[in-house]
Write a protein that holds these residues in place. Structure first.
Motif, PDB file in Angstrom:
ATOM      1  N   CYS A 201       0.827  -1.235   0.000  1.00 53.26           N
ATOM      2  CA  CYS A 201       0.000   0.000   0.000  1.00 53.26           C
ATOM      3  C   CYS A 201       0.847   1.265   0.000  1.00 53.26           C
ATOM      4  N   GLY A 202       2.142   1.123   0.159  1.00 57.45           N
ATOM      5  CA  GLY A 202       3.016   2.297   0.182  1.00 57.45           C
ATOM      6  C   GLY A 202       3.113   2.949   1.551  1.00 57.45           C
ATOM      7  N   LEU A 203       2.672   2.225   2.592  1.00 58.19           N
ATOM      8  CA  LEU A 203       2.728   2.798   3.945  1.00 58.19           C
ATOM      9  C   LEU A 203       4.092   2.585   4.585  1.00 58.19           C
ATOM     10  N   LEU A 204       4.788   1.547   4.153  1.00 56.25           N
ATOM     11  CA  LEU A 204       6.105   1.232   4.708  1.00 56.25           C
ATOM     12  C   LEU A 204       7.115   1.165   3.579  1.00 56.25           C
ATOM     13  N   LYS A 205       8.348   1.538   3.898  1.00 57.23           N
ATOM     14  CA  LYS A 205       9.404   1.403   2.897  1.00 57.23           C
ATOM     15  C   LYS A 205      10.072   0.045   3.062  1.00 57.23           C
TER      16      LYS A 205
ATOM     17  N   LYS B 180      -1.319   5.465  -6.008  1.00 59.27           N
ATOM     18  CA  LYS B 180      -2.377   5.797  -5.031  1.00 59.27           C
ATOM     19  C   LYS B 180      -3.744   5.923  -5.705  1.00 59.27           C
TER      20      LYS B 180
ATOM     21  N   LEU C  95      -3.518   6.569   8.401  1.00 59.48           N
ATOM     22  CA  LEU C  95      -3.093   5.487   7.524  1.00 59.48           C
ATOM     23  C   LEU C  95      -3.871   5.567   6.208  1.00 59.48           C
TER      24      LEU C  95
ATOM     25  N   LYS D 200      -2.655   8.456   4.142  1.00 62.84           N
ATOM     26  CA  LYS D 200      -1.376   8.195   3.478  1.00 62.84           C
ATOM     27  C   LYS D 200      -1.526   7.339   2.235  1.00 62.84           C
ATOM     28  N   THR D 201      -2.603   6.552   2.178  1.00 63.37           N
ATOM     29  CA  THR D 201      -2.798   5.721   0.983  1.00 63.37           C
ATOM     30  C   THR D 201      -3.575   6.476  -0.104  1.00 63.37           C
ATOM     31  N   MET D 202      -4.098   7.650   0.262  1.00 61.97           N
ATOM     32  CA  MET D 202      -4.861   8.428  -0.719  1.00 61.97           C
ATOM     33  C   MET D 202      -3.912   9.392  -1.446  1.00 61.97           C
ATOM     34  N   PRO D 203      -4.283   9.832  -2.647  1.00 63.59           N
ATOM     35  CA  PRO D 203      -3.426  10.786  -3.357  1.00 63.59           C
ATOM     36  C   PRO D 203      -3.246  12.074  -2.541  1.00 63.59           C
TER      37      PRO D 203
ATOM     38  N   ARG E 154      10.325   7.401   9.872  1.00 60.53           N
ATOM     39  CA  ARG E 154       9.430   6.387  10.446  1.00 60.53           C
ATOM     40  C   ARG E 154       8.959   5.367   9.414  1.00 60.53           C
ATOM     41  N   GLN E 155       8.941   5.754   8.151  1.00 56.49           N
ATOM     42  CA  GLN E 155       8.502   4.815   7.113  1.00 56.49           C
ATOM     43  C   GLN E 155       9.577   3.786   6.808  1.00 56.49           C
TER      44      GLN E 155
END
Lengths: 249, 425
Positions: A55-59, A80, B258, B261-264, B424-425
């Protein structure tokens, strides 16, 4: 984009700073468009980490992840637009009404005006929430909250929908309407990535299942193939056979 | 732009439906500024407008006691009350802080002063070869004239010194006048010229108070309202840290962040929505606080807030202060993981920055080390800018340094928050 796999993962590794072992340990898989892919595993197996990376939440620490041929380093915003996420938590603002929540989410996807109104109205009606569209989410029952949480994930008509335990804590009627809709969405071409601890639901819903444990995919295939391969009568039995009976948390 | 508007609208709706949050954002600072302006009105007046209550026991049989009392009264610094009971009783009243100062003039004060001056005049005239035969026999037995002054226990040393200085000024004038009178008598001049001598002493040196900044407006004195309204406006603006950081943490806790962050939309778009919303809150707060100062406080017996002449400067300082406050709120909300942590740290840190920034006590009365630290408080920058505009009729140019500092602080906070978020990511 149509020529690409929905998701392609190659040698994916994710290691958290405070952990000596990787949460995801060199996994590779491909998900074809139109698949309902179930990622199953015990607590702490690495499911959430995999889904969060997709989902692109974590690298990721290393490896490659592509979504319809796009990658997060270069095409984050395009990806997204392609995906929808339904988290396990009710990720909706409780003091806003159902309509206000959905309008905000629609706007974030660039939807507006009549198109957005019609889309919200259609979704609310599909999930039988049109009569409460102007009520605050905090006044909703658990099942209603789950349904609105799902609507928030599908409002942008995603090509890939990520669902993290979408039916947890809901009554039979709400679960039924959710599962029916997911099948309908899939029949329209959407790829669905699904995690759950409800084995029966996964067995009935998913067209392809991967079982993950200790950061590695230990078995995958269609539910029928998996049951035949491991000589199990149902997915729960198979799951226990592969992951053991020892508690994980 | 659609995403920014959507986020701003969402944030505003959430804020409007949180009544306790609204009370913290708007009612609390308005109540605070009113209460603090009322409480601090007396101390500000003590040093600037009010007369210092003085209890005077005058046992003197001559003119000196009367002249000291007249001098104290005419100085417009003291409010003189004559006391006829014993000195012990007078000291008790001062000890209880019924009066801040007590002065006791002994019964032979005039006589002793006269003898001392006559002796001085005689010696001086002898030295220049003029012998005054009338006072020669009196120069043998003189003693010092001692006027006792005692202070209430809570009076600070600097204040004691300034009061003693004022009393000495009055007595010094009397001494000089008396000395001149004696010289005249010794030189056989008549007493009618005494009045002219007095006038001449007054006119020798004149002091004129002038503005340090050249403009056509008079510089205002700092009073309770002029200090407290901008001070608590800054405090109120920075207190949004609790609500803003709470909003960021709540979104993170309930999973909304959360989803966001997944939205454009980039991190900056999402944060810009929050910043614009809370900047609007800060500006509304500021506007309401100024209205309190201009319209409400005068009804409570306080002076009216004077806001200077540059509305543009006020607007720019309010915007840059609001941005600094929201930037700090974003940083606190990003740094901490629970609402409890962020609200505790947010509140305590704002109180510390406020204390350093001169919100309670003006910075110029602080020790040097604290004055140095004050230079790093964004509340000090904002307060200094507002006071420059309000008290000295400053314009955009005169407060630009503070505006730059506040904007830099905002940029620093957002930059650090972005880095933390990325790590943090």
């Amino acid at each position: 984009m149509l020529n690409h796999e929905a998701i392609q993962v190659s040698q994916l590794i994710k290691k958290y700073k405070d952990s000596s072992t990787p949460a995801v340990n060199d996994i590779s898989f491909t998900i074809k468009p139109g698949t309902i892919w179930g990622l199953l595993g015990p607590n702490g197996a690495g499911k959430t980490t995999v889904i969060s990376i997709l989902c692109g939440l974590l690298k990721k620490t290393s490896g490659d992840v592509s979504i319809y041929g796009l990658n997060y380093q270069e095409n984050r915003e395009e990806i997204k637009q392609l995906i929808g996420v339904v988290p396990q938590d009710i990720a909706i603002y409780p003091t806003l009404t159902a309509y206000e929540n959905l309008k905000y989410i629609g706007n974030m996807y660039g939807l507006k005006g009549q198109e957005l109104k019609e889309r919200i109205s259609h979704c609310l009606s599909t999930f039988e929430l049109d009569h409460v569209s102007n009520k605050r989410i905090e006044s909703f029952s658990g099942g209603m909250k789950r349904r609105i949480n799902l609507i928030a994930g599908i409002l942008n008509k995603p090509k890939i929908l990520f669902l993290d335990e979408p039916t947890i804590g809901v009554d039979v009627q709400s679960r039924n309407i959710i599962i029916e809709y997911l099948n309908k969405l899939n029949s329209e071409g959407a790829t669905i990535i699904y995690t759950s601890h409800l084995m029966e639901e996964a067995e009935n819903l998913c067209s392809y299942i991967s079982i993950i444990d200790h950061g590695k995919i230990i078995s995958d295939g269609s539910p029928t193939e998996l049951l035949r391969q491991h000589s199990s009568s149902n997915l729960e039995q198979l799951f226990l056979k592969l992951t053991g009976r020892k508690l994980r948390d | 732009m659609l995403r920014l508007f959507a986020t701003v609208k969402k944030e505003l709706l959430i804020l409007l439906r949180d009544r306790s949050g609204l009370a913290i954002l708007f009612l609390m600072p308005m109540a605070l500024v009113t209460i603090m302006a009322l409480i601090q009105d007396a101390p500000f007046r003590d040093y600037q407008e009010l007369r210092i209550p003085v209890l005077v026991i005058n046992h003197d049989k001559g003119n000196l006691g009367k002249k000291i009392i007249d001098g104290l009264t005419n100085s417009k610094v003291f409010q003189v009350t004559l006391f006829t009971e014993s000195e012990i009783e007078a000291k008790k009243k001062v000890a209880k802080s019924d009066y801040e100062i007590g002065i006791s003039i002994p019964e032979d004060a005039s006589e002793q002063l006269n003898l001392r001056i006559q002796k001085f005049v005689t010696i001086t005239l002898n030295e220049v070869g003029i012998v005054d035969t009338r006072v020669k026999e009196q120069t043998q037995s003189t003693k010092d004239t001692t006027i006792s002054v005692y202070f209430a226990p809570n009076i600070k040393k600097s204040f004691r010194n300034s009061v003693l200085s004022s009393i000495k000024q009055v007595s010094s004038k009397l001494e000089t006048q008396s000395m001149l009178d004696n010289f005249k008598k010794a030189l056989n001049q008549d007493d009618d010229s005494t009045q002219n001598t007095n006038q001449a002493i007054d006119d020798f040196i004149n002091f004129k108070e002038e503005a340090v900044i050249e403009n056509q407006y008079a510089i205002l004195e700092l009073n309770s309202v002029q200090h407290n309204v901008p001070a608590w406006t800054m405090f109120g603006m920075f207190f949004i840290v609790i609500t803003l950081s709470g909003s960021i943490i709540k979104e993170r806790e309930d999973g909304s962040y959360l989803r966001i962050k997944t939205m454009p939309g980039s991190y900056f778009t999402v944060m810009a929505g929050k910043i614009v919303t809370f900047l609007f809150v800060c500006l509304t707060q500021c506007f309401l606080m100024l209205l309190v100062g201009i319209y409400l406080l005068p009804h409570l017996g306080l002076p009216q807030l004077i806001i200077g002449t540059s509305k543009a400067a006020i607007a720019l300082v309010a915007i840059s202060s609001g941005l600094a406050a929201t930037g700090y709120g974003v940083l606190v909300g990003t740094l901490f993981s629970t609402h409890q942590q962020s609200s505790t740290f947010g509140a305590v840190s704002v109180v510390i920055l406020a204390a350093l920034g001169g919100i309670w006590v003006p910075v110029y009365v602080m020790p040097e080390a604290v004055k140095f630290l004050a230079e790093f408080s964004p509340l000090f920058w904002g307060l200094s800018a507002f006071q420059n505009i309000f008290l000295s009729h400053g314009d955009v140019l005169s407060v630009q340094i503070y505006i730059y500092k506040l904007l830099l602080f905002f940029g620093f906070c957002i930059g650090i928050s972005y880095i933390i978020n990325e790590v943090r990511q």
